[in-house]
Design a protein around this motif. Sequence first.
Motif, PDB file in Angstrom:
ATOM      1  N   THR A 233       0.833  -1.199   0.000  1.00  0.00           N
ATOM      2  CA  THR A 233       0.000   0.000   0.000  1.00  0.00           C
ATOM      3  C   THR A 233       0.869   1.252   0.000  1.00  0.00           C
TER       4      THR A 233
ATOM      5  N   ARG B 129       1.460   4.175  -3.051  1.00  0.00           N
ATOM      6  CA  ARG B 129       1.246   5.605  -2.816  1.00  0.00           C
ATOM      7  C   ARG B 129       2.486   6.412  -3.204  1.00  0.00           C
TER       8      ARG B 129
ATOM      9  N   ILE C  12      -4.590  -3.669  -1.513  1.00  0.00           N
ATOM     10  CA  ILE C  12      -5.364  -2.756  -2.349  1.00  0.00           C
ATOM     11  C   ILE C  12      -6.752  -2.558  -1.748  1.00  0.00           C
TER      12      ILE C  12
ATOM     13  N   ALA D 240      -6.069   3.178   7.134  1.00  0.00           N
ATOM     14  CA  ALA D 240      -5.993   2.163   6.083  1.00  0.00           C
ATOM     15  C   ALA D 240      -7.175   2.275   5.122  1.00  0.00           C
TER      16      ALA D 240
ATOM     17  N   MET E 186      -6.956   2.905   1.118  1.00  0.00           N
ATOM     18  CA  MET E 186      -7.481   1.948   0.143  1.00  0.00           C
ATOM     19  C   MET E 186      -8.568   2.556  -0.739  1.00  0.00           C
TER      20      MET E 186
ATOM     21  N   PHE F 178      -7.396   4.076  -3.926  1.00  0.00           N
ATOM     22  CA  PHE F 178      -7.045   3.152  -5.005  1.00  0.00           C
ATOM     23  C   PHE F 178      -8.230   2.875  -5.924  1.00  0.00           C
TER      24      PHE F 178
END
Length: 315
Positions: A129, A133, A152, A231, A235, A238
């Motif tokens: 992750t 980024r 992801i 988190a 996510m 994405f």
Amino acid sequence: MTLVSIPANPVPEGAVSGIIKTPDGAELRFARWLPPSGRKGTVCVFTGRGEMIEKYFETVRDLRDRGFAVAMIDWRGQGHSSRRLRDPRKGYVRSFADYEIDVESFVQQVVLPDCPPPYFALAHSMGGTVLLRIAHAGKRWFDRVVLSAPMIDLPGRLTTLPVRAFARALRLLGQGGQYVPGGSGKLTGTDAFLSNPVTSDPVRYARNAAILDEDPTLGIAAPTVAWADSAFRAMVTFRKYDYPSKIRQPILMLAASNDTVVSTPAIEEFAYHLRAGSHLVIAGSKHEILQEQDRYRSQFWAAFDAFIPGSPPFK
């Protein structure tokens, strides 16, 4: 800062370890190993949530057998890096942007001064992750990036809007430092083998649990509300339709068909839209591919060797 060695998991020869400080005051433990004589290039290994440098000693040996130097850090809040909360077992981070500060500090203070180029990255789960980024932001410290089961998205309905809104509400109510609902202080990776979601290899699972038996201060327990909220926010970005297409970094994603920790379909969908990316789903593997049985690990390393320049086994 010493590395923890046990008979089942000795420290690879030639380790150099220590502590670096980030601009925002975190202290990060690092370790590095030079390449075999006459070889060049460094693979930087970034672990997943709840992991530590010691868990990847076998991976360090695999990479050095391929002729690479290796460098690693413990993320802030885990391993032997500094922890912000009074209860050190709580898996906490204020924002995933803090992990990006960790990577930049590591690159500037350890990798560029002391490790031979070219530089490559190998990241697992949460580490993936962070590396995505960084790649999306256009920071090109690494020539190529290999991601093992990158986070992801989570499987099922774990990241639906109501779940995300609940975590955000708890955090706004001042509960960011508390365990997520249902979470406890039991160290991650110490459950019975039969109930574990990460590997089908009992020997490697027992080895990793033995590391925590030797030094429980290396481990962390369940995530906090703040970590979960951070988190989720990472996510969700994405999911933007043009997010992967804006990444110019060559990336290889390895996913596990039996993964119940992160979403394999999300990895596949993301990889399809990368401009310079490819992916492989390893049939039968659980989440921690590098901690799996050799029949799954061999597929991982075959894909790695085909993707990373200069990586045929060193003889």
